[in-house]
Design a protein around this motif. Sequence first.
Motif, PDB file in Angstrom:
ATOM      1  N   LEU A 156      -6.324  14.420 -15.381  1.00 42.04           N
ATOM      2  CA  LEU A 156      -7.713  14.188 -14.991  1.00 42.04           C
ATOM      3  C   LEU A 156      -7.949  12.726 -14.631  1.00 42.04           C
ATOM      4  CD1 LEU A 156     -10.633  15.337 -14.805  1.00 42.04           C
ATOM      5  CD2 LEU A 156     -10.899  14.607 -17.175  1.00 42.04           C
ATOM      6  N   LEU A 157      -7.426  11.816 -15.444  1.00 46.04           N
ATOM      7  CA  LEU A 157      -7.592  10.388 -15.157  1.00 46.04           C
ATOM      8  C   LEU A 157      -6.867   9.982 -13.881  1.00 46.04           C
ATOM      9  CD1 LEU A 157      -7.249   8.854 -18.740  1.00 46.04           C
ATOM     10  CD2 LEU A 157      -9.338   9.205 -17.411  1.00 46.04           C
ATOM     11  N   THR A 158      -5.727  10.602 -13.619  1.00 55.20           N
ATOM     12  CA  THR A 158      -4.989  10.314 -12.392  1.00 55.20           C
ATOM     13  C   THR A 158      -5.794  10.750 -11.171  1.00 55.20           C
ATOM     14  OG1 THR A 158      -2.878  10.552 -13.534  1.00 55.20           O
ATOM     15  CG2 THR A 158      -2.852  10.768 -11.132  1.00 55.20           C
ATOM     16  N   VAL A 159      -6.327  11.952 -11.218  1.00 61.05           N
ATOM     17  CA  VAL A 159      -7.137  12.451 -10.099  1.00 61.05           C
ATOM     18  C   VAL A 159      -8.413  11.615  -9.955  1.00 61.05           C
ATOM     19  CG1 VAL A 159      -8.444  14.435  -9.266  1.00 61.05           C
ATOM     20  CG2 VAL A 159      -6.159  14.763 -10.202  1.00 61.05           C
ATOM     21  N   ALA A 160      -9.023  11.241 -11.074  1.00 61.14           N
ATOM     22  CA  ALA A 160     -10.214  10.392 -11.015  1.00 61.14           C
ATOM     23  C   ALA A 160      -9.887   9.057 -10.356  1.00 61.14           C
ATOM     24  CB  ALA A 160     -10.772  10.164 -12.418  1.00 61.14           C
ATOM     25  N   ASN A 161      -8.730   8.496 -10.664  1.00 58.07           N
ATOM     26  CA  ASN A 161      -8.309   7.237 -10.063  1.00 58.07           C
ATOM     27  C   ASN A 161      -8.152   7.379  -8.548  1.00 58.07           C
ATOM     28  OD1 ASN A 161      -7.633   4.539 -10.150  1.00 58.07           O
ATOM     29  ND2 ASN A 161      -5.983   4.804 -11.623  1.00 58.07           N
ATOM     30  N   ILE A 162      -7.619   8.498  -8.119  1.00 58.32           N
ATOM     31  CA  ILE A 162      -7.469   8.749  -6.679  1.00 58.32           C
ATOM     32  C   ILE A 162      -8.831   8.840  -6.008  1.00 58.32           C
ATOM     33  CG2 ILE A 162      -6.686  10.434  -4.962  1.00 58.32           C
ATOM     34  CD1 ILE A 162      -4.407  11.128  -6.955  1.00 58.32           C
ATOM     35  N   PHE A 163      -9.754   9.610  -6.608  1.00 58.97           N
ATOM     36  CA  PHE A 163     -11.070   9.762  -6.020  1.00 58.97           C
ATOM     37  C   PHE A 163     -11.846   8.436  -6.005  1.00 58.97           C
ATOM     38  CE2 PHE A 163     -10.400  14.331  -6.505  1.00 58.97           C
ATOM     39  CZ  PHE A 163     -10.937  14.777  -5.284  1.00 58.97           C
ATOM     40  N   ILE A 164     -11.692   7.635  -7.027  1.00 62.30           N
ATOM     41  CA  ILE A 164     -12.338   6.317  -7.036  1.00 62.30           C
ATOM     42  C   ILE A 164     -11.797   5.469  -5.894  1.00 62.30           C
ATOM     43  CG2 ILE A 164     -12.526   4.145  -8.309  1.00 62.30           C
ATOM     44  CD1 ILE A 164     -12.688   5.891 -10.864  1.00 62.30           C
ATOM     45  N   ALA A 165     -10.497   5.501  -5.701  1.00 63.29           N
ATOM     46  CA  ALA A 165      -9.881   4.701  -4.633  1.00 63.29           C
ATOM     47  C   ALA A 165     -10.389   5.128  -3.255  1.00 63.29           C
ATOM     48  CB  ALA A 165      -8.363   4.829  -4.689  1.00 63.29           C
ATOM     49  N   VAL A 166     -10.540   6.420  -3.072  1.00 60.29           N
ATOM     50  CA  VAL A 166     -10.902   6.930  -1.742  1.00 60.29           C
ATOM     51  C   VAL A 166     -12.394   6.908  -1.485  1.00 60.29           C
ATOM     52  CG1 VAL A 166     -10.836   8.991  -0.291  1.00 60.29           C
ATOM     53  CG2 VAL A 166      -8.834   8.369  -1.639  1.00 60.29           C
ATOM     54  N   LEU A 167     -13.197   7.271  -2.482  1.00 55.12           N
ATOM     55  CA  LEU A 167     -14.622   7.481  -2.253  1.00 55.12           C
ATOM     56  C   LEU A 167     -15.515   6.281  -2.572  1.00 55.12           C
ATOM     57  CD1 LEU A 167     -14.925  11.123  -3.616  1.00 55.12           C
ATOM     58  CD2 LEU A 167     -14.691  10.371  -1.239  1.00 55.12           C
ATOM     59  N   TRP A 168     -15.086   5.412  -3.471  1.00 55.38           N
ATOM     60  CA  TRP A 168     -15.912   4.266  -3.852  1.00 55.38           C
ATOM     61  C   TRP A 168     -15.752   3.173  -2.794  1.00 55.38           C
ATOM     62  CZ3 TRP A 168     -16.051   2.214  -9.544  1.00 55.38           C
ATOM     63  CH2 TRP A 168     -17.013   1.209  -9.643  1.00 55.38           C
ATOM     64  N   THR A 169     -16.812   2.945  -2.035  1.00 50.36           N
ATOM     65  CA  THR A 169     -16.749   1.938  -0.974  1.00 50.36           C
ATOM     66  C   THR A 169     -17.655   0.770  -1.265  1.00 50.36           C
ATOM     67  OG1 THR A 169     -18.449   3.111   0.279  1.00 50.36           O
ATOM     68  CG2 THR A 169     -16.156   3.569   0.818  1.00 50.36           C
ATOM     69  N   VAL A 173       0.847  -1.202   0.000  1.00 54.30           N
ATOM     70  CA  VAL A 173       0.000   0.000   0.000  1.00 54.30           C
ATOM     71  C   VAL A 173       0.879   1.248   0.000  1.00 54.30           C
ATOM     72  CG1 VAL A 173      -1.642   1.359   1.370  1.00 54.30           C
ATOM     73  CG2 VAL A 173      -2.023  -1.078   1.044  1.00 54.30           C
ATOM     74  N   ALA A 174       1.933   1.244   0.804  1.00 57.42           N
ATOM     75  CA  ALA A 174       2.846   2.392   0.836  1.00 57.42           C
ATOM     76  C   ALA A 174       3.501   2.601  -0.532  1.00 57.42           C
ATOM     77  CB  ALA A 174       3.913   2.186   1.911  1.00 57.42           C
ATOM     78  N   LEU A 175       3.934   1.526  -1.171  1.00 60.64           N
ATOM     79  CA  LEU A 175       4.535   1.633  -2.504  1.00 60.64           C
ATOM     80  C   LEU A 175       3.514   2.101  -3.538  1.00 60.64           C
ATOM     81  CD1 LEU A 175       6.825  -1.524  -2.548  1.00 60.64           C
ATOM     82  CD2 LEU A 175       7.533   0.878  -2.407  1.00 60.64           C
ATOM     83  N   HIS A 176       2.267   1.671  -3.384  1.00 63.33           N
ATOM     84  CA  HIS A 176       1.200   2.109  -4.283  1.00 63.33           C
ATOM     85  C   HIS A 176       0.979   3.619  -4.146  1.00 63.33           C
ATOM     86  CE1 HIS A 176      -2.090   0.978  -6.947  1.00 63.33           C
ATOM     87  NE2 HIS A 176      -2.914   1.738  -6.250  1.00 63.33           N
ATOM     88  N   ILE A 177       1.001   4.107  -2.929  1.00 60.55           N
ATOM     89  CA  ILE A 177       0.845   5.544  -2.680  1.00 60.55           C
ATOM     90  C   ILE A 177       2.042   6.312  -3.233  1.00 60.55           C
ATOM     91  CG2 ILE A 177       0.743   7.302  -0.861  1.00 60.55           C
ATOM     92  CD1 ILE A 177      -0.951   5.247   0.757  1.00 60.55           C
ATOM     93  N   ILE A 178       3.231   5.769  -3.101  1.00 62.60           N
ATOM     94  CA  ILE A 178       4.420   6.407  -3.681  1.00 62.60           C
ATOM     95  C   ILE A 178       4.285   6.469  -5.205  1.00 62.60           C
ATOM     96  CG2 ILE A 178       6.895   6.080  -4.102  1.00 62.60           C
ATOM     97  CD1 ILE A 178       7.040   5.016  -1.182  1.00 62.60           C
ATOM     98  N   GLY A 179       3.745   5.420  -5.808  1.00 63.31           N
ATOM     99  CA  GLY A 179       3.530   5.414  -7.248  1.00 63.31           C
ATOM    100  C   GLY A 179       2.561   6.502  -7.690  1.00 63.31           C
ATOM    101  N   ILE A 180       1.448   6.650  -6.978  1.00 61.72           N
ATOM    102  CA  ILE A 180       0.481   7.683  -7.348  1.00 61.72           C
ATOM    103  C   ILE A 180       1.065   9.066  -7.098  1.00 61.72           C
ATOM    104  CG2 ILE A 180      -0.806   7.831  -5.177  1.00 61.72           C
ATOM    105  CD1 ILE A 180      -2.425   7.932  -8.590  1.00 61.72           C
ATOM    106  N   ALA A 181       1.876   9.196  -6.057  1.00 60.09           N
ATOM    107  CA  ALA A 181       2.522  10.484  -5.784  1.00 60.09           C
ATOM    108  C   ALA A 181       3.501  10.837  -6.901  1.00 60.09           C
ATOM    109  CB  ALA A 181       3.242  10.438  -4.441  1.00 60.09           C
ATOM    110  N   SER A 182       4.198   9.856  -7.407  1.00 61.04           N
ATOM    111  CA  SER A 182       5.141  10.085  -8.500  1.00 61.04           C
ATOM    112  C   SER A 182       4.406  10.493  -9.770  1.00 61.04           C
ATOM    113  CB  SER A 182       5.966   8.823  -8.737  1.00 61.04           C
ATOM    114  OG  SER A 182       6.852   8.998  -9.795  1.00 61.04           O
ATOM    115  N   LEU A 183       3.330   9.806 -10.080  1.00 59.70           N
ATOM    116  CA  LEU A 183       2.538  10.122 -11.271  1.00 59.70           C
ATOM    117  C   LEU A 183       1.918  11.509 -11.167  1.00 59.70           C
ATOM    118  CD1 LEU A 183       1.263   9.319 -13.965  1.00 59.70           C
ATOM    119  CD2 LEU A 183      -0.526   8.143 -12.680  1.00 59.70           C
ATOM    120  N   LEU A 184       1.269  11.781 -10.050  1.00 57.24           N
ATOM    121  CA  LEU A 184       0.621  13.083  -9.869  1.00 57.24           C
ATOM    122  C   LEU A 184       1.655  14.197  -9.716  1.00 57.24           C
ATOM    123  CD1 LEU A 184      -2.087  14.540  -9.631  1.00 57.24           C
ATOM    124  CD2 LEU A 184      -1.969  14.170  -7.163  1.00 57.24           C
ATOM    125  N   GLY A 185       2.733  13.922  -9.015  1.00 54.79           N
ATOM    126  CA  GLY A 185       3.789  14.918  -8.853  1.00 54.79           C
ATOM    127  C   GLY A 185       4.430  15.290 -10.172  1.00 54.79           C
TER     128      GLY A 185
END
Length: 117
Positions: free
Chosen positions: A104-117, A9-21
């Motif tokens: 936009l797709l990167t941010v959408a992916n983040i919101f899907i991960a966080v908000l879709w339960t 999970v930590a590596l996954h978050i680092i990956g999204i941070a790298s992409l978004l950053g």
Amino acid sequence: MDVLIHILVALHIIGIASLLGGFLTQMKAMGQGTARFVPAMLHGALTMLVTGVALVGLHQAEGHTVNNIKIGVKLALLIVILGLVYVKRDDETVDKRLFGLVGLLTVANIFIAVLWT
């Protein structure tokens, strides 16, 4: 097994941070029409893909239920992002709309991960 999942999970978050950053560092250049896909974006997307697949596999191996529709949507978005970044990675400049689509797709992916339960 829990430690491995937390590391992934930590590596996954680092990956999204790298992409978004990588996207955010090119925002000014995008406004000037000189944005390009930086290597951090490609590496971040690949990290997300590998760790995401591993996380789904580990969760299923432990007997937890996985929302396959959510995972499928996230995977589809990530494949589109990865495809665009990979194909255009060597171009000196990328069209604003294409670059914005990746953001936009990167941010959408983040919101899907966080908000879709």
